[in-house]
Design a protein around this motif. Structure first.
Motif, PDB file in Angstrom:
ATOM      1  N   TYR A  44      59.396  24.049 101.192  1.00  0.00           N
ATOM      2  CA  TYR A  44      60.087  25.087 100.424  1.00  0.00           C
ATOM      3  C   TYR A  44      59.754  24.957  98.934  1.00  0.00           C
ATOM      4  O   TYR A  44      59.470  25.949  98.264  1.00  0.00           O
ATOM      5  CB  TYR A  44      61.594  24.970 100.661  1.00  0.00           C
ATOM      6  CG  TYR A  44      62.403  26.017  99.962  1.00  0.00           C
ATOM      7  CD1 TYR A  44      62.414  27.334 100.409  1.00  0.00           C
ATOM      8  CD2 TYR A  44      63.171  25.697  98.839  1.00  0.00           C
ATOM      9  CE1 TYR A  44      63.153  28.303  99.766  1.00  0.00           C
ATOM     10  CE2 TYR A  44      63.911  26.657  98.192  1.00  0.00           C
ATOM     11  CZ  TYR A  44      63.899  27.966  98.662  1.00  0.00           C
ATOM     12  OH  TYR A  44      64.622  28.912  98.014  1.00  0.00           O
ATOM     13  N   GLU A  45      59.763  23.729  98.420  1.00  0.00           N
ATOM     14  CA  GLU A  45      59.425  23.501  97.012  1.00  0.00           C
ATOM     15  C   GLU A  45      57.996  23.937  96.719  1.00  0.00           C
ATOM     16  O   GLU A  45      57.730  24.601  95.705  1.00  0.00           O
ATOM     17  CB  GLU A  45      59.581  22.020  96.647  1.00  0.00           C
ATOM     18  CG  GLU A  45      61.003  21.535  96.565  1.00  0.00           C
ATOM     19  CD  GLU A  45      61.096  20.041  96.336  1.00  0.00           C
ATOM     20  OE1 GLU A  45      60.071  19.417  95.962  1.00  0.00           O
ATOM     21  OE2 GLU A  45      62.188  19.485  96.527  1.00  0.00           O
ATOM     22  N   GLU A  47      56.187  26.123  98.413  1.00  0.00           N
ATOM     23  CA  GLU A  47      56.112  27.581  98.498  1.00  0.00           C
ATOM     24  C   GLU A  47      56.615  28.221  97.211  1.00  0.00           C
ATOM     25  O   GLU A  47      56.019  29.183  96.711  1.00  0.00           O
ATOM     26  CB  GLU A  47      56.929  28.089  99.691  1.00  0.00           C
ATOM     27  CG  GLU A  47      56.286  27.848 101.022  1.00  0.00           C
ATOM     28  CD  GLU A  47      57.165  28.279 102.181  1.00  0.00           C
ATOM     29  OE1 GLU A  47      58.401  28.429 101.997  1.00  0.00           O
ATOM     30  OE2 GLU A  47      56.623  28.461 103.275  1.00  0.00           O
ATOM     31  N   ASN A  48      57.702  27.696  96.673  1.00  0.00           N
ATOM     32  CA  ASN A  48      58.223  28.235  95.416  1.00  0.00           C
ATOM     33  C   ASN A  48      57.239  28.024  94.275  1.00  0.00           C
ATOM     34  O   ASN A  48      57.061  28.911  93.434  1.00  0.00           O
ATOM     35  CB  ASN A  48      59.574  27.591  95.069  1.00  0.00           C
ATOM     36  CG  ASN A  48      60.697  28.153  95.902  1.00  0.00           C
ATOM     37  OD1 ASN A  48      60.590  29.243  96.449  1.00  0.00           O
ATOM     38  ND2 ASN A  48      61.779  27.409  96.018  1.00  0.00           N
ATOM     39  N   ARG A  51      54.478  30.592  94.685  1.00  0.00           N
ATOM     40  CA  ARG A  51      54.951  31.923  94.281  1.00  0.00           C
ATOM     41  C   ARG A  51      55.023  32.043  92.765  1.00  0.00           C
ATOM     42  O   ARG A  51      54.621  33.051  92.189  1.00  0.00           O
ATOM     43  CB  ARG A  51      56.332  32.201  94.889  1.00  0.00           C
ATOM     44  CG  ARG A  51      56.280  32.667  96.308  1.00  0.00           C
ATOM     45  CD  ARG A  51      57.630  33.220  96.758  1.00  0.00           C
ATOM     46  NE  ARG A  51      57.778  32.933  98.180  1.00  0.00           N
ATOM     47  CZ  ARG A  51      58.558  32.000  98.702  1.00  0.00           C
ATOM     48  NH1 ARG A  51      59.317  31.261  97.925  1.00  0.00           N
ATOM     49  NH2 ARG A  51      58.612  31.806  99.987  1.00  0.00           N
ATOM     50  N   GLU A  52      55.559  31.012  92.132  1.00  0.00           N
ATOM     51  CA  GLU A  52      55.684  31.016  90.673  1.00  0.00           C
ATOM     52  C   GLU A  52      54.307  31.073  90.012  1.00  0.00           C
ATOM     53  O   GLU A  52      54.102  31.825  89.057  1.00  0.00           O
ATOM     54  CB  GLU A  52      56.441  29.771  90.209  1.00  0.00           C
ATOM     55  CG  GLU A  52      56.814  29.771  88.750  1.00  0.00           C
ATOM     56  CD  GLU A  52      57.849  30.810  88.408  1.00  0.00           C
ATOM     57  OE1 GLU A  52      57.832  31.292  87.264  1.00  0.00           O
ATOM     58  OE2 GLU A  52      58.670  31.158  89.273  1.00  0.00           O
TER      59      GLU A  52
END
Length: 69
Positions: A44-45, A47-48, A51-52
């Protein structure tokens, strides 16, 4: 005399085998879900972060295009 020692050896061997099986089941039932939870959080980290980074890249490209015009 000999059969008594063999009986004790087999009993001890079976006990150790059962303990190993119990330990493996414990590893699968308790430890694996915890590890999976940690891995899910890491994914999750990441992926974030991706995205960022993509968002920042798009914004940078957009600013560059605006500056050209």
């Amino acid at each position: 005399m000999n059969s008594g020692i063999l009986e004790i050896a087999f009993t001890l061997g079976n006990t150790i085998l059962i303990l190993c099986i119990v330990y493996l089941v414990y590893q699968l039932a308790v430890k694996t879900p915890k590890r999976l939870k940690v891995l899910e959080e890491k994914v999750y980290e990441i992926e974030n972060m991706v995205r960022e980074r993509e968002k920042n890249e798009i914004q940078r490209e957009f600013r560059e295009r605006e500056n050209r015009v």
